[in-house]
Motif scaffolding. Structure first.
Motif, PDB file in Angstrom:
ATOM      1  N   PRO A 100       0.821  -1.223   0.000  1.00 59.86           N
ATOM      2  CA  PRO A 100       0.000   0.000   0.000  1.00 59.86           C
ATOM      3  C   PRO A 100       0.854   1.273   0.000  1.00 59.86           C
ATOM      4  O   PRO A 100       0.490   2.265  -0.623  1.00 59.86           O
ATOM      5  CB  PRO A 100      -0.814  -0.126   1.292  1.00 59.86           C
ATOM      6  N   ILE A 101       1.987   1.231   0.702  1.00 61.33           N
ATOM      7  CA  ILE A 101       2.858   2.411   0.752  1.00 61.33           C
ATOM      8  C   ILE A 101       3.408   2.722  -0.635  1.00 61.33           C
ATOM      9  O   ILE A 101       3.371   3.869  -1.108  1.00 61.33           O
ATOM     10  CB  ILE A 101       4.009   2.191   1.751  1.00 61.33           C
ATOM     11  N   GLN A 103       2.215   1.779  -3.487  1.00 67.35           N
ATOM     12  CA  GLN A 103       1.127   2.163  -4.386  1.00 67.35           C
ATOM     13  C   GLN A 103       0.743   3.623  -4.192  1.00 67.35           C
ATOM     14  O   GLN A 103       0.507   4.350  -5.162  1.00 67.35           O
ATOM     15  CB  GLN A 103      -0.091   1.263  -4.145  1.00 67.35           C
ATOM     16  N   GLU A 104       0.670   4.062  -2.930  1.00 62.84           N
ATOM     17  CA  GLU A 104       0.326   5.453  -2.651  1.00 62.84           C
ATOM     18  C   GLU A 104       1.385   6.396  -3.218  1.00 62.84           C
ATOM     19  O   GLU A 104       1.061   7.457  -3.762  1.00 62.84           O
ATOM     20  CB  GLU A 104       0.189   5.664  -1.140  1.00 62.84           C
ATOM     21  N   LEU A 107       0.910   6.568  -6.992  1.00 61.95           N
ATOM     22  CA  LEU A 107      -0.241   7.392  -7.348  1.00 61.95           C
ATOM     23  C   LEU A 107       0.051   8.869  -7.128  1.00 61.95           C
ATOM     24  O   LEU A 107      -0.358   9.729  -7.924  1.00 61.95           O
ATOM     25  CB  LEU A 107      -1.451   6.970  -6.515  1.00 61.95           C
ATOM     26  N   LEU A 108       0.778   9.171  -6.035  1.00 59.57           N
ATOM     27  CA  LEU A 108       1.122  10.564  -5.752  1.00 59.57           C
ATOM     28  C   LEU A 108       2.030  11.131  -6.840  1.00 59.57           C
ATOM     29  O   LEU A 108       1.832  12.267  -7.299  1.00 59.57           O
ATOM     30  CB  LEU A 108       1.821  10.650  -4.385  1.00 59.57           C
TER      31      LEU A 108
END
Length: 331
Positions: A100-101, A103-104, A107-108
């Motif tokens: 998740p880290i 992926q975030e 996306l950022l």
């Protein structure tokens, strides 16, 4: 080769459809469908690595051991580390946290209009040469791993974790995975983020990881071998890396702060941390607190080393509160 590939994919599909897929569906976690499918292949690759270590590398250790005597009971816990790491049990737990880290962050970056660069964009001809492209990313990955390894030795709280890896007195091909879970998490997160920044694709990352880990397993072997005078300057072998695990002594207090490179010794050569002297030294640490890791099981080692980490990050005045009327003992 095509038949082997088809067999590999067939086994992966069977394992996923029979065991993993139904569990994901039952838990209602279909968002993890693709990562879980890739995880099955990671486990299969881990089983293959264990087979290579147990059947291939161990042959050389048994046939031409450098240290012929010692307490082989110390090696047992390293086998546990290898199984937990190679079969993906520990990496899976780390992946659940880091995915998740990463992926975030991706996306950022895309929301800012930033796409991870690909070396092929800077050097277009690499796009037509899969092997050359892989080697370039492999070298970049190893460069980052070299500096992370130096940080593990230079930063006190990180050394408190990494010292577990160095505490083994009986270094063998099983020793590479002897790491604290938090240490693995930090290095994995850093390398994943670095790989994203330079544009390494997921498939390439897995291949780099598998090949690199096999080289690192061999570099821990209990044999006095190298790749020759020229070869040992191109690829890390047991003789080169064993010095990194050498037991410090009054004449060589920082002997283990050399030969950091995981795969390519060029980084130690370029940055002045390489030693090629061919001497045979015992392995381990000269700190009795860290040396006490030997003889402990996996769970006790994890708890004990985490305690060392907590003490390392705790300010000194909190570790030893001042008591009026008391003086420090005379030296």
């Amino acid at each position: 080769m095509g038949e082997l590939t088809d067999l590999w994919v067939g086994v992966q599909n069977w394992l996923f459809e029979t065991f993993v897929g139904p569990v994901i569906f039952w838990l209602g976690q279909m968002a993890w469908y693709e990562p879980a499918y890739n995880a099955v292949e990671f486990v299969m690759l881990g089983a293959l690595q264990i087979a290579v270590i147990a059947l291939g590398m161990r042959f050389f250790e048994k046939r031409w051991p450098l240290e012929k005597t010692g307490d082989d009971r110390l090696i047992g816990v390293d086998r546990v580390y290898t199984v937990l790491n190679k079969l993906g049990i520990i990496p899976f737990a780390i992946f659940v946290i880091t995915y998740p880290i990463s992926q975030e962050i991706e996306l950022l970056m895309r929301s800012w209009g930033m796409a991870p660069p690909r070396i092929e964009r800077l050097v277009p001809w690499l796009g037509d040469n899969v092997l050359a492209s892989f080697l370039v990313y492999f070298v970049l990955y190893d460069f980052a791993a070299y500096w992370l390894h130096r940080a593990q030795h230079a930063i006190p709280w990180w050394w408190a974790l990494h010292s577990l890896h160095h505490s083994q007195r009986r270094m063998t091909v099983w020793s590479d995975d002897r790491n604290h879970v938090l240490d693995d998490f930090l290095t994995t997160l850093a390398l994943v983020l670095f790989s994203q920044m330079v544009g390494v694709q997921p498939g390439e990352y897995v291949t780099i990881l598998v090949v690199g880990r096999l080289v690192e397993s061999w570099s821990h072997a209990n044999v006095d071998m190298s790749f020759g005078r020229i070869g040992e300057r191109l690829l890390v072998g047991p003789r080169f890396h064993r010095l990194h695990h050498a037991l410090a002594n009054p004449e060589e207090r920082h002997i283990h702060d050399h030969n950091f490179a995981p795969v390519f010794p060029i980084w130690d050569i370029l940055f002045g941390t390489a030693i090629y002297d061919g001497k045979h030294r015992p392995t381990g640490v000269d700190d009795p607190v860290i040396d006490a890791d030997n003889g402990r099981g996996w769970a006790v080692q994890q708890v004990t080393v985490f305690g060392r980490f907590l003490r390392a990050i705790t300010p000194r005045f909190l570790r030893a509160p001042f008591q009026p009327g008391l003086r420090p003992p005379a030296e």
